[in-house]
Design a protein around this motif. Structure first.
Motif, PDB file in Angstrom:
ATOM      1  N   VAL A  77     -30.419 -24.216  40.605  1.00 57.06           N
ATOM      2  CA  VAL A  77     -29.664 -24.296  39.358  1.00 57.06           C
ATOM      3  C   VAL A  77     -29.707 -22.933  38.663  1.00 57.06           C
ATOM      4  O   VAL A  77     -30.770 -22.332  38.531  1.00 57.06           O
ATOM      5  N   VAL A  78     -28.557 -22.451  38.222  1.00 55.10           N
ATOM      6  CA  VAL A  78     -28.484 -21.182  37.487  1.00 55.10           C
ATOM      7  C   VAL A  78     -29.009 -21.416  36.070  1.00 55.10           C
ATOM      8  O   VAL A  78     -28.517 -22.297  35.355  1.00 55.10           O
ATOM      9  N   LEU A  79     -29.999 -20.625  35.661  1.00 54.14           N
ATOM     10  CA  LEU A  79     -30.654 -20.831  34.370  1.00 54.14           C
ATOM     11  C   LEU A  79     -30.250 -19.824  33.300  1.00 54.14           C
ATOM     12  O   LEU A  79     -30.633 -19.980  32.141  1.00 54.14           O
ATOM     13  N   SER A  80     -29.490 -18.787  33.661  1.00 54.29           N
ATOM     14  CA  SER A  80     -29.101 -17.786  32.662  1.00 54.29           C
ATOM     15  C   SER A  80     -27.624 -17.433  32.828  1.00 54.29           C
ATOM     16  O   SER A  80     -26.963 -17.888  33.757  1.00 54.29           O
ATOM     17  N   GLY A  81     -27.134 -16.585  31.914  1.00 52.11           N
ATOM     18  CA  GLY A  81     -25.724 -16.208  31.946  1.00 52.11           C
ATOM     19  C   GLY A  81     -25.472 -14.822  32.493  1.00 52.11           C
ATOM     20  O   GLY A  81     -24.401 -14.259  32.272  1.00 52.11           O
ATOM     21  N   SER A  82     -26.420 -14.248  33.232  1.00 55.21           N
ATOM     22  CA  SER A  82     -26.270 -12.868  33.706  1.00 55.21           C
ATOM     23  C   SER A  82     -25.227 -12.712  34.811  1.00 55.21           C
ATOM     24  O   SER A  82     -24.835 -11.599  35.126  1.00 55.21           O
ATOM     25  N   MET A  83     -24.787 -13.831  35.406  1.00 57.24           N
ATOM     26  CA  MET A  83     -23.777 -13.745  36.466  1.00 57.24           C
ATOM     27  C   MET A  83     -22.398 -14.221  35.997  1.00 57.24           C
ATOM     28  O   MET A  83     -21.501 -14.420  36.803  1.00 57.24           O
ATOM     29  N   GLU A  84     -22.237 -14.417  34.707  1.00 58.64           N
ATOM     30  CA  GLU A  84     -20.911 -14.800  34.198  1.00 58.64           C
ATOM     31  C   GLU A  84     -19.940 -13.635  34.386  1.00 58.64           C
ATOM     32  O   GLU A  84     -20.335 -12.482  34.278  1.00 58.64           O
ATOM     33  N   PRO A  85     -18.683 -13.904  34.703  1.00 61.95           N
ATOM     34  CA  PRO A  85     -18.040 -15.228  34.773  1.00 61.95           C
ATOM     35  C   PRO A  85     -18.105 -15.906  36.148  1.00 61.95           C
ATOM     36  O   PRO A  85     -17.544 -16.975  36.316  1.00 61.95           O
ATOM     37  N   ALA A  86     -18.775 -15.290  37.117  1.00 60.34           N
ATOM     38  CA  ALA A  86     -18.831 -15.901  38.455  1.00 60.34           C
ATOM     39  C   ALA A  86     -19.557 -17.239  38.403  1.00 60.34           C
ATOM     40  O   ALA A  86     -19.066 -18.247  38.924  1.00 60.34           O
ATOM     41  N   PHE A  87     -20.750 -17.246  37.776  1.00 57.13           N
ATOM     42  CA  PHE A  87     -21.533 -18.471  37.618  1.00 57.13           C
ATOM     43  C   PHE A  87     -21.996 -18.577  36.168  1.00 57.13           C
ATOM     44  O   PHE A  87     -22.259 -17.561  35.510  1.00 57.13           O
ATOM     45  N   HIS A  88     -22.122 -19.812  35.676  1.00 58.51           N
ATOM     46  CA  HIS A  88     -22.577 -20.065  34.322  1.00 58.51           C
ATOM     47  C   HIS A  88     -23.886 -20.859  34.355  1.00 58.51           C
ATOM     48  O   HIS A  88     -24.258 -21.421  35.389  1.00 58.51           O
ATOM     49  N   GLY A  90     -26.310 -23.737  34.321  1.00 62.65           N
ATOM     50  CA  GLY A  90     -26.116 -25.127  34.719  1.00 62.65           C
ATOM     51  C   GLY A  90     -25.342 -25.311  36.008  1.00 62.65           C
ATOM     52  O   GLY A  90     -25.281 -26.431  36.526  1.00 62.65           O
ATOM     53  N   ASP A  91     -24.770 -24.241  36.532  1.00 66.03           N
ATOM     54  CA  ASP A  91     -24.068 -24.359  37.821  1.00 66.03           C
ATOM     55  C   ASP A  91     -25.075 -24.635  38.934  1.00 66.03           C
ATOM     56  O   ASP A  91     -26.179 -24.075  38.951  1.00 66.03           O
ATOM     57  N   ASP A 163     -37.265 -10.600  50.801  1.00 67.12           N
ATOM     58  CA  ASP A 163     -37.234 -11.008  49.402  1.00 67.12           C
ATOM     59  C   ASP A 163     -36.161 -12.060  49.116  1.00 67.12           C
ATOM     60  O   ASP A 163     -36.155 -12.669  48.044  1.00 67.12           O
ATOM     61  N   VAL A 164     -35.260 -12.264  50.081  1.00 70.46           N
ATOM     62  CA  VAL A 164     -34.113 -13.142  49.850  1.00 70.46           C
ATOM     63  C   VAL A 164     -34.476 -14.600  50.102  1.00 70.46           C
ATOM     64  O   VAL A 164     -35.040 -14.952  51.140  1.00 70.46           O
ATOM     65  N   VAL A 165     -34.152 -15.455  49.134  1.00 73.74           N
ATOM     66  CA  VAL A 165     -34.324 -16.898  49.274  1.00 73.74           C
ATOM     67  C   VAL A 165     -33.090 -17.522  49.901  1.00 73.74           C
ATOM     68  O   VAL A 165     -33.178 -18.470  50.686  1.00 73.74           O
ATOM     69  N   GLY A 166     -31.919 -16.983  49.574  1.00 74.13           N
ATOM     70  CA  GLY A 166     -30.681 -17.516  50.129  1.00 74.13           C
ATOM     71  C   GLY A 166     -29.477 -16.753  49.620  1.00 74.13           C
ATOM     72  O   GLY A 166     -29.570 -15.924  48.712  1.00 74.13           O
ATOM     73  N   ARG A 167     -28.303 -17.033  50.245  1.00 73.63           N
ATOM     74  CA  ARG A 167     -27.050 -16.438  49.813  1.00 73.63           C
ATOM     75  C   ARG A 167     -26.142 -17.562  49.333  1.00 73.63           C
ATOM     76  O   ARG A 167     -26.046 -18.605  49.974  1.00 73.63           O
ATOM     77  N   ALA A 168     -25.477 -17.358  48.208  1.00 78.30           N
ATOM     78  CA  ALA A 168     -24.626 -18.394  47.621  1.00 78.30           C
ATOM     79  C   ALA A 168     -23.407 -18.636  48.516  1.00 78.30           C
ATOM     80  O   ALA A 168     -22.661 -17.712  48.830  1.00 78.30           O
ATOM     81  N   ARG A 169     -23.205 -19.915  48.899  1.00 79.98           N
ATOM     82  CA  ARG A 169     -22.068 -20.291  49.741  1.00 79.98           C
ATOM     83  C   ARG A 169     -21.107 -21.230  49.034  1.00 79.98           C
ATOM     84  O   ARG A 169     -19.978 -21.418  49.495  1.00 79.98           O
ATOM     85  N   GLY A 170     -21.534 -21.816  47.927  1.00 74.64           N
ATOM     86  CA  GLY A 170     -20.689 -22.727  47.172  1.00 74.64           C
ATOM     87  C   GLY A 170     -21.419 -23.160  45.918  1.00 74.64           C
ATOM     88  O   GLY A 170     -22.610 -22.898  45.754  1.00 74.64           O
ATOM     89  N   PHE A 171     -20.689 -23.809  45.011  1.00 71.80           N
ATOM     90  CA  PHE A 171     -21.331 -24.256  43.774  1.00 71.80           C
ATOM     91  C   PHE A 171     -20.572 -25.413  43.155  1.00 71.80           C
ATOM     92  O   PHE A 171     -19.384 -25.642  43.443  1.00 71.80           O
ATOM     93  N   LEU A 172     -21.283 -26.161  42.305  1.00 67.68           N
ATOM     94  CA  LEU A 172     -20.692 -27.205  41.477  1.00 67.68           C
ATOM     95  C   LEU A 172     -20.949 -26.829  40.026  1.00 67.68           C
ATOM     96  O   LEU A 172     -22.100 -26.644  39.629  1.00 67.68           O
ATOM     97  N   PRO A 173     -19.905 -26.697  39.223  1.00 69.11           N
ATOM     98  CA  PRO A 173     -20.093 -26.226  37.845  1.00 69.11           C
ATOM     99  C   PRO A 173     -20.813 -27.229  36.956  1.00 69.11           C
ATOM    100  O   PRO A 173     -20.492 -28.416  36.951  1.00 69.11           O
ATOM    101  N   TYR A 174     -21.824 -26.733  36.242  1.00 71.52           N
ATOM    102  CA  TYR A 174     -22.534 -27.433  35.169  1.00 71.52           C
ATOM    103  C   TYR A 174     -23.278 -28.702  35.609  1.00 71.52           C
ATOM    104  O   TYR A 174     -23.790 -29.423  34.761  1.00 71.52           O
ATOM    105  N   VAL A 175     -23.355 -28.966  36.893  1.00 76.05           N
ATOM    106  CA  VAL A 175     -24.044 -30.176  37.353  1.00 76.05           C
ATOM    107  C   VAL A 175     -25.538 -30.115  37.044  1.00 76.05           C
ATOM    108  O   VAL A 175     -26.185 -31.143  36.845  1.00 76.05           O
ATOM    109  N   GLY A 176     -26.096 -28.915  36.979  1.00 74.99           N
ATOM    110  CA  GLY A 176     -27.527 -28.765  36.745  1.00 74.99           C
ATOM    111  C   GLY A 176     -27.927 -28.673  35.283  1.00 74.99           C
ATOM    112  O   GLY A 176     -29.072 -28.334  34.982  1.00 74.99           O
ATOM    113  N   MET A 177     -27.011 -28.987  34.357  1.00 70.60           N
ATOM    114  CA  MET A 177     -27.340 -28.882  32.931  1.00 70.60           C
ATOM    115  C   MET A 177     -28.471 -29.817  32.518  1.00 70.60           C
ATOM    116  O   MET A 177     -29.230 -29.529  31.600  1.00 70.60           O
ATOM    117  N   VAL A 178     -28.601 -30.960  33.223  1.00 71.12           N
ATOM    118  CA  VAL A 178     -29.692 -31.895  32.905  1.00 71.12           C
ATOM    119  C   VAL A 178     -31.040 -31.211  33.111  1.00 71.12           C
ATOM    120  O   VAL A 178     -31.962 -31.367  32.298  1.00 71.12           O
TER     121      VAL A 178
END
Length: 206
Positions: A77-88, A90-91, A163-178
């Protein structure tokens, strides 16, 4: 000021505390309870068994995803806004981390830095490849003004594949806000657990 695009990878474990209580009950106690309230005890037994099956299934699915994706954390889950506008914030990101895949400038990676518990999701902006095949790279948040050298450990100017945990291949917007709400507002987490507990008790009595 550099903002780290932190991601959360923890699964809720508080509900697993019930197993600790059950282990404390010896066979004699279980026999006494069963003889006094056999029907309620049976319902509790089956509810605990069903809960254990759900948890076991979830863990098996998670382990399966780790094997299939090659990443120790296939979903974050993305916890900050440093990758906006690509990711927000809660994504929900889906990751892969196949070691044979080369790292290229422009792709988005999730990486760990020594001294930081939470992984960071940022974009690769520079790649330096040596003659022997070793690769070092530099990252930066899309919404940050400077690169991530200020986030790395002291004296570290580049990241490596380890150092890499993974590479982003897809996302669902705001699903992780909970997840974010529960982290930011602990009272909400406790209220949610209380509601779940009340629901289980009402279901058991019905």
């Amino acid at each position: 000021m550099v903002r780290a695009g932190a991601v959360g990878t923890h699964l809720p474990t508080s509900s697993l505390d019930i197993f600790g209580d059950l282990r404390k009950m010896n066979k004699r106690q279980c026999t006494i309870i069963s003889s006094i309230v056999p029907e309620k005890y049976d319902r509790l037994y089956y509810q605990v068994l069903n809960f254990a099956m759900i948890v076991s299934s979830a863990l098996m699915i998670w382990k399966g995803l780790i094997v299939l994706t090659g990443s120790e954390s296939p979903i974050v889950v993305v916890l900050s806004g440093s990758m906006e506008p690509a990711f927000h914030r809660g994504d929900l990101l889906f990751l892969t981390n196949f070691r044979e895949d080369p790292i290229r400038a422009g792709e988005i990676v999730v990486f760990k830095v020594e001294g930081r518990d939470i992984p960071i999701v940022h974009r690769v902006i520079k790649v330096h490849e040596k003659d022997n095949g070793d690769i070092k790279f530099l990252t930066k948040g899309d919404n940050n003004e400077v690169d991530d050298r200020g986030l790395y450990k002291e004296g570290q100017n580049w990241l490596e594949k380890k150092d890499v945990v993974g590479r982003a291949r897809g996302f669902l917007p705001y699903v992780g806000m909970v997840t974010i709400i529960m982290n930011d507002y602990p009272k909400f987490k406790y209220a949610l657990l209380a509601v779940m507990g009340a629901y289980v008790l009402l279901k058991r009595e019905s």
